[in-house]
Design an enzyme around this catalytic site. Sequence first.
Site, PDB file in Angstrom:
ATOM      1  N   CYS A  23      16.685 -21.276  18.648  1.00 25.03           N
ATOM      2  CA  CYS A  23      17.072 -20.003  19.290  1.00 25.03           C
ATOM      3  C   CYS A  23      17.858 -20.228  20.585  1.00 25.03           C
ATOM      4  O   CYS A  23      18.900 -19.607  20.818  1.00 25.03           O
ATOM      5  CB  CYS A  23      15.849 -19.139  19.562  1.00 25.03           C
ATOM      6  SG  CYS A  23      14.429 -20.055  20.127  1.00 25.03           S
ATOM      7  N   HIS A  61      15.175 -14.539  25.306  1.00 19.83           N
ATOM      8  CA  HIS A  61      15.399 -15.786  26.055  1.00 19.83           C
ATOM      9  C   HIS A  61      16.580 -15.570  27.003  1.00 19.83           C
ATOM     10  O   HIS A  61      17.590 -14.969  26.619  1.00 19.83           O
ATOM     11  CB  HIS A  61      15.764 -16.930  25.100  1.00 19.83           C
ATOM     12  CG  HIS A  61      14.631 -17.491  24.301  1.00 19.83           C
ATOM     13  ND1 HIS A  61      13.309 -17.115  24.455  1.00 19.83           N
ATOM     14  CD2 HIS A  61      14.645 -18.413  23.306  1.00 19.83           C
ATOM     15  CE1 HIS A  61      12.554 -17.785  23.598  1.00 19.83           C
ATOM     16  NE2 HIS A  61      13.331 -18.581  22.882  1.00 19.83           N
TER      17      HIS A  61
END
Length: 339
Positions: free
Chosen positions: A128, A241
């Site tokens: 990710c 994130h």
Amino acid sequence: KGLRVAIVGATGLVGQEFIKILQQRHFPVDHLELLASDRSAGRKLNYNGRQIEVRETTPDSFEDIDLSLFSAGADISRHFSPIAAKKGAVVIDNSAAFRMDNGVPLVVPEVNIEDARNHHGIIANPNCSTIQMVVVLNPLHQFNPIKRVVVSTYQAVSGTGTPAIDALSEQTRTVLEGQPVTPHVYPHQIAFNLLPEIDIFMDSGYTKEEWKMLVETRKIMHLPNLPLSATCVRVPVFIGHSEALNIEFDRPISADEARNILAKAPGVRVLDDPTVSLYPHPWMAAGTDETWVGRIRQDCSHPKGLTMWVVADNVRKGAALNAVQIAEEMRLRGWLGGK
Ligand code: 2RA
């Protein structure tokens, strides 16, 4: 003609996001097989208004399947992906099992979809934190070759899965009640804390997560010698994130040039007006498909440097969405489900 799709790890966080995204994007599914461990077999999950029973993953699960989306950890992928691929079920694997294998393309559609053309049955979905970074690096690199990257990440607990989400909730409540926290899921308390440890530590002193950002970026961007140093930090955020990127270029580049390039870049949303505190943050990025960029500015420490702030939903673009986008783009090119 639609595709016969299997999801391995269907009851996990990413597995359930696969189901959601296939529906949201009206992916042409003729048949959906939901697969998991024997512990989860029997559960029913909703797909397009129908209840589908989760079955235990076995080799026979992949008979007459065109596409199998994996997010069940590296061990399950290592065991079942080759079996699925051999049966003609093209695998897009979200685990780290095959990412660095020579014969396995590692793909972010906005950057290197062409690499998926010569797959041998398995395509790997990158980590990710790598995905959102290369979506931003690539358009800038095409304009002005990148010489070095330094990145610090602020990674949500959902990257670890549902137990970590529960741990953050429980520990937060415990702290607010003035009770002592017994750390769980992570080696230390995550509530109101920051942990610079994601995945295992390597002999170099870097963690495997930091190493992934280096080696995966080099493979995806075809820059085998790109110098990149990452510091990956777990933060008490549920979803999203964030990354502080420092990028050194071949030639000087202004923040406005970068802003204009990124505003036109695929999969990128620029949100950048500090005068009104306009910049991306996890709470606004969660649930969206874009990679958000702000705080774009000249790097005061380097004449050919820029620094910026990049945020994305780590469960969507960071995992499930990227994998489904690979499948969409492969199908468009006739590399999938051509039967
Ligand atoms: C994490 N990138 O955030 C890793 C795996 N999803 O935990």
